[in-house]
Structure formats: C-alpha cells, structure tokens
Scaffold this motif. Sequence first.
Motif, PDB file in Angstrom:
ATOM      1  N   THR A  25       0.830  -1.199   0.000  1.00 29.27           N
ATOM      2  CA  THR A  25       0.000   0.000   0.000  1.00 29.27           C
ATOM      3  C   THR A  25       0.868   1.254   0.000  1.00 29.27           C
ATOM      4  N   GLY A  26       1.917   1.245   0.815  1.00 27.55           N
ATOM      5  CA  GLY A  26       2.833   2.384   0.859  1.00 27.55           C
ATOM      6  C   GLY A  26       3.482   2.647  -0.483  1.00 27.55           C
ATOM      7  N   HIS A  27       3.923   1.582  -1.140  1.00 27.11           N
ATOM      8  CA  HIS A  27       4.569   1.751  -2.443  1.00 27.11           C
ATOM      9  C   HIS A  27       3.580   2.221  -3.510  1.00 27.11           C
ATOM     10  N   LEU A  28       2.352   1.744  -3.420  1.00 20.57           N
ATOM     11  CA  LEU A  28       1.343   2.191  -4.373  1.00 20.57           C
ATOM     12  C   LEU A  28       1.032   3.681  -4.183  1.00 20.57           C
ATOM     13  N   ILE A  29       0.996   4.125  -2.930  1.00 20.80           N
ATOM     14  CA  ILE A  29       0.759   5.544  -2.651  1.00 20.80           C
ATOM     15  C   ILE A  29       1.923   6.385  -3.166  1.00 20.80           C
ATOM     16  N   ALA A 117       6.768   5.660   8.022  1.00 15.86           N
ATOM     17  CA  ALA A 117       6.472   4.274   8.392  1.00 15.86           C
ATOM     18  C   ALA A 117       7.490   3.320   7.779  1.00 15.86           C
ATOM     19  N   LEU A 118       7.948   3.608   6.563  1.00 19.09           N
ATOM     20  CA  LEU A 118       8.977   2.781   5.940  1.00 19.09           C
ATOM     21  C   LEU A 118      10.259   2.794   6.766  1.00 19.09           C
ATOM     22  N   ILE A 119      10.654   3.981   7.211  1.00 21.93           N
ATOM     23  CA  ILE A 119      11.891   4.111   7.994  1.00 21.93           C
ATOM     24  C   ILE A 119      11.771   3.399   9.336  1.00 21.93           C
ATOM     25  N   VAL A 120      10.699   3.689  10.060  1.00 23.71           N
ATOM     26  CA  VAL A 120      10.504   3.077  11.383  1.00 23.71           C
ATOM     27  C   VAL A 120      10.397   1.564  11.253  1.00 23.71           C
ATOM     28  N   ILE A 253      14.527   1.677   4.772  1.00 20.96           N
ATOM     29  CA  ILE A 253      15.118   2.893   5.326  1.00 20.96           C
ATOM     30  C   ILE A 253      15.561   3.837   4.207  1.00 20.96           C
ATOM     31  N   VAL A 254      16.254   3.285   3.215  1.00 21.64           N
ATOM     32  CA  VAL A 254      16.719   4.113   2.091  1.00 21.64           C
ATOM     33  C   VAL A 254      15.540   4.692   1.315  1.00 21.64           C
ATOM     34  N   ALA A 255      14.533   3.860   1.042  1.00 26.05           N
ATOM     35  CA  ALA A 255      13.360   4.318   0.290  1.00 26.05           C
ATOM     36  C   ALA A 255      12.598   5.381   1.072  1.00 26.05           C
TER      37      ALA A 255
END
Length: 266
Positions: A25-29, A117-120, A253-255
């Motif tokens: 979902t995060g990547h789609l957003i 959220a990706l980083i955490v 984290i990088v993304a």
Amino acid sequence: MSDLITAILLGIVEGITEFLPVSSTGHLILATELLGYAAEKWSVFNIAIQPGAILAIVLLYWRTFWNAFTGLFRRDPESVAFVRNLLIAFIPAVVLGLAFGDQIEMLLENAVVVAWALIVGGVAILVVEKFAKTSDAGGVANVSLRTSVGIGLVQCLAMIPGVSRSGATILGAMSMGVDRKTAAEFSFFLALPTLTGATVLQLFKHRAELTSDDFGLIGVGMLVSFVVAWIVVKAFLAVVTRYGFAPFAWYRIVAGVAALVWLGTR
C-alpha cells in the motif's frame, strides 16, 4: 499516460511488494505521487487489485489449502488448528477495520506518513532480526492460540500505510518465537481473509462511484499483480532463508529517506 498503462504499472508494484515486508500500500501511494496520478482516483483501485496477488498464494499453496479444507470434514486436528489460527488472527483486523475504516482511508492519501512508516519499520526489522529468539514452530497449524491472537493484533499496525501487513505479521510472529519460514507462511495464508475482506469492503463502499471502465482496469491490475506475485513469492522464502530480512530493512530505510527528501523538495 493512459489509464491502462497506469493500471499495469500499479499492478506490477502490487505484485512485487504485497508479500515482501516493504508495504504494498505504501509503495502504491508513493508510486501515485511520483508519477503524478490523482491519489483519490486510484486509492480504491490500489486495494481492489489485491485479490490478484492473493490468487498467486492460493495456487502456489493449493495443496495446503485443499488438505485443510478436506481435513475439516474429517475433523483432523491439524486442519482444525490451521483454520482456527488464521480465523483468530483475522478477527482483530475486522473489528478495527469496521470501527475506524474512514480514518484509515484518510491516511491512504498521505505519502509523508508512508515515508516515515517505511523508515521506522526498517529499524524495527533490524531490531527483531538481531534480538528475536526463534525455534521451529512446525508449521502454521502448530502455532499456539495465544501466538495467533498476538499475530492478529500486530497485523492491525498495517492499517497505517507504509507499515506493511506482511512485515508486521512476520516480525510479530518472530518476536513471539516463531521461525522465519513459518512466520512467512502464516503471513501469506493470513492475507487470504484479510485482503479479500478489505477489497470487498472497499468495493461495496465505493460501488456507486465505479464504472464499467473502472472494473476493466481493476481486472487488468489483478492479472498483472497475480503474475508478478507468483514470481516474487517463489523466490522470497529462498532469499529470506539465506539472507534473513535485513536487506528488506535497509531497502525500507533508504526508500523512506529518499521519499521524505523528494516530498520535501517538490
């Protein structure tokens, strides 16, 4: 860019990321933001194409599902435990999804939330990988009832876009002592009721807004996500067995950092 190309691209993103601990979902957003799509237009589409990826799991593990289904009629203890564990883990998502559906839907248009959220989540993966003490659980059917409830509760964190449903369930299971392979398979199988339920709910809520063209695009997205997910899932367990989840953590984290920088400089 045509709507058909958009549907294909988002189907590819869904298929690649649905069962990896990186948040589909995060990547789609983020893909919607990066490519300049209207988030409100494609938010329902992004959820509606999930059954394509689910079908890949059903076909890849059809023997497991078939044995569990037929075993229920024989009252086979292992089949009963398999189905019980998945249903128990599914219930918390149903309760919270129905109670806070509107609030959750508002977050689906917030790319900044996704980036953080990706980083955490990436940091959380590194911590669990380093400190979790796991042992061979012997398969989903042998996971305890208490652990199944815990996995279901942890899965609810994935209602925050960018957290990752698969990441939350896998890491939640590992933190409770479940081995990597069983944790991953529990996550795969739990996707069947969870993502199907989310899709049905979204299509029902937005049924008046959908046109025949929308359903055609959803069909294309489902097909693409099915093919891509089939390929990805077959390789996923081999990668995890050999390298663990750390590569996915560093990717997150990088993304996430790259997304924050990009969003801040637009």
